[in-house]
Enzyme design. Sequence first.
Site, PDB file in Angstrom:
ATOM      1  N   PHE A  11       0.783  -1.165  -0.072  1.00  0.00           N
ATOM      2  CA  PHE A  11       0.116  -0.151   0.130  1.00  0.00           C
ATOM      3  C   PHE A  11       0.706   1.265  -0.017  1.00  0.00           C
ATOM      4  O   PHE A  11       0.601   2.305  -0.718  1.00  0.00           O
ATOM      5  CB  PHE A  11      -0.881   0.018   1.234  1.00  0.00           C
ATOM      6  CG  PHE A  11      -2.215   0.948   0.966  1.00  0.00           C
ATOM      7  CD1 PHE A  11      -3.102   0.590  -0.018  1.00  0.00           C
ATOM      8  CD2 PHE A  11      -2.198   2.186   1.860  1.00  0.00           C
ATOM      9  CE1 PHE A  11      -4.100   1.359   0.066  1.00  0.00           C
ATOM     10  CE2 PHE A  11      -3.101   2.924   1.681  1.00  0.00           C
ATOM     11  CZ  PHE A  11      -4.279   2.923   0.860  1.00  0.00           C
ATOM     12  N   GLY A 130     -10.668   4.093   3.242  1.00  0.00           N
ATOM     13  CA  GLY A 130     -11.783   4.022   2.131  1.00  0.00           C
ATOM     14  C   GLY A 130     -11.601   2.754   1.094  1.00  0.00           C
ATOM     15  O   GLY A 130     -10.325   1.910   1.408  1.00  0.00           O
ATOM     16  N   SER A 132     -10.089   0.534  -1.315  1.00  0.00           N
ATOM     17  CA  SER A 132      -8.808   0.457  -2.050  1.00  0.00           C
ATOM     18  C   SER A 132      -8.328  -0.690  -1.861  1.00  0.00           C
ATOM     19  O   SER A 132      -7.860  -1.168  -0.818  1.00  0.00           O
ATOM     20  CB  SER A 132      -8.166   1.849  -1.903  1.00  0.00           C
ATOM     21  OG  SER A 132      -7.696   1.777  -0.709  1.00  0.00           O
ATOM     22  N   ALA A 134      -4.136  -2.075  -3.080  1.00  0.00           N
ATOM     23  CA  ALA A 134      -2.866  -1.264  -3.667  1.00  0.00           C
ATOM     24  C   ALA A 134      -2.908  -1.690  -4.974  1.00  0.00           C
ATOM     25  O   ALA A 134      -2.159  -0.600  -5.751  1.00  0.00           O
ATOM     26  CB  ALA A 134      -1.941  -2.211  -2.714  1.00  0.00           C
ATOM     27  N   LYS A 185     -14.696  -2.911   9.206  1.00  0.00           N
ATOM     28  CA  LYS A 185     -15.074  -3.558   7.938  1.00  0.00           C
ATOM     29  C   LYS A 185     -14.071  -4.827   7.626  1.00  0.00           C
ATOM     30  O   LYS A 185     -14.504  -5.917   6.973  1.00  0.00           O
ATOM     31  CB  LYS A 185     -14.925  -2.731   6.769  1.00  0.00           C
ATOM     32  CG  LYS A 185     -13.569  -2.075   6.721  1.00  0.00           C
ATOM     33  CD  LYS A 185     -12.752  -2.963   5.822  1.00  0.00           C
ATOM     34  CE  LYS A 185     -11.385  -2.317   5.685  1.00  0.00           C
ATOM     35  NZ  LYS A 185     -10.407  -2.833   4.750  1.00  0.00           N
ATOM     36  N   ASP A 238     -16.050   0.636   1.960  1.00  0.00           N
ATOM     37  CA  ASP A 238     -15.098  -0.084   2.308  1.00  0.00           C
ATOM     38  C   ASP A 238     -15.380  -1.651   2.841  1.00  0.00           C
ATOM     39  O   ASP A 238     -14.973  -2.895   2.366  1.00  0.00           O
ATOM     40  CB  ASP A 238     -14.057   0.322   3.379  1.00  0.00           C
ATOM     41  CG  ASP A 238     -12.510   0.065   3.250  1.00  0.00           C
ATOM     42  OD1 ASP A 238     -12.314  -0.973   2.219  1.00  0.00           O
ATOM     43  OD2 ASP A 238     -11.880   0.497   3.963  1.00  0.00           O
ATOM     44  N   THR A 242     -14.417  -5.261   0.685  1.00  0.00           N
ATOM     45  CA  THR A 242     -13.261  -6.178   1.399  1.00  0.00           C
ATOM     46  C   THR A 242     -14.352  -7.511   1.728  1.00  0.00           C
ATOM     47  O   THR A 242     -13.432  -8.526   2.007  1.00  0.00           O
ATOM     48  CB  THR A 242     -12.885  -5.755   2.681  1.00  0.00           C
ATOM     49  OG1 THR A 242     -13.768  -5.263   3.396  1.00  0.00           O
ATOM     50  CG2 THR A 242     -11.766  -4.501   2.316  1.00  0.00           C
TER      51      THR A 242
END
Length: 320
Positions: A11, A130, A132, A134, A185, A238, A242
Amino acid sequence: MKIGIAGGGAFGAALGVALALDGNDIQLWARDPAAVLEMQTTRSNPKLAGVTLPEKIAISAKLEPLFSCDTILLAIPAQTLPTFLTAHADRLNGKNLVACCKGIDLERMTGPASTIRDLVPGAMPAMLTGPSFAADIARGLPTALTLACADDELGAMLQTALSTTNLRVYRTTDTVGAELGGALKNVMAIASGIAIGAKLGESARAALITRGFPEMQRLALALGAQPDTLSGLSGFGDLVLTCTSDQSRNYRYGLALGAGADFDQNTTVEGAATARAVRRLAEELDIDMPICTVVADLTENKTDVATALNTLLSRPLKEE
């Protein structure tokens, strides 16, 4: 603008790539000299296959170049962040410190931005969080993040500095909500992985996500978060990402738990520690968080998957 990044993992390196390609000078610090040498010579990061590190990213195992930057992104796991902050508090005073990790510190029971505030009082804390991955950021795929900073003027400056053509940053002053959305999350991602790993099906995963979101909201509101924050990128956005993608380490960990399979112990799974922290907070605040509690018990081998599922399925029926 020169931006420092502490942490040479996927990341941290991905953020460096995105910001460097937008014209920024990046100072990337990694603690492993061998990893630094590899990145310097090959201009690649083994965790970002097929991605070239731009020349505007300077890479070092020494901390002095990092501390020369006024704004530093902390891409360090949540459970090791306090150690880094404590060790270098004097050098970090006066800096804009942006946490890029998600979790709750088991010792202090605080999120990353709050941990910065407590351990480096002279720094300006913020959090970048948020939905995302990597790999997506490094490849330049469109991504939207939340920048949480209690100081809205500083937040606006950081929002501009950290936004690129494909990396859109939205800001909020609700650091507590952003911290908890990003941390909780991960617990729900483990639960979702368990459901799929145990072959309970997509409907069961959808139910876990749906019932898990109110759990996230209950704890966040009890700790002072704004109601809307959990419905935004740092919470619901998020959560969806995930809980539905095997790019998520927490989700993959859950898959292994559900299937009774081995999991790479060298992979950072923030949700496991977060689940244990949440269980403690839920007990102290008398908040009903059955999914988080079950996940915490599973990560500590206090129960097995069959018993955990029976616990959830035997809960009293009630109005939604």
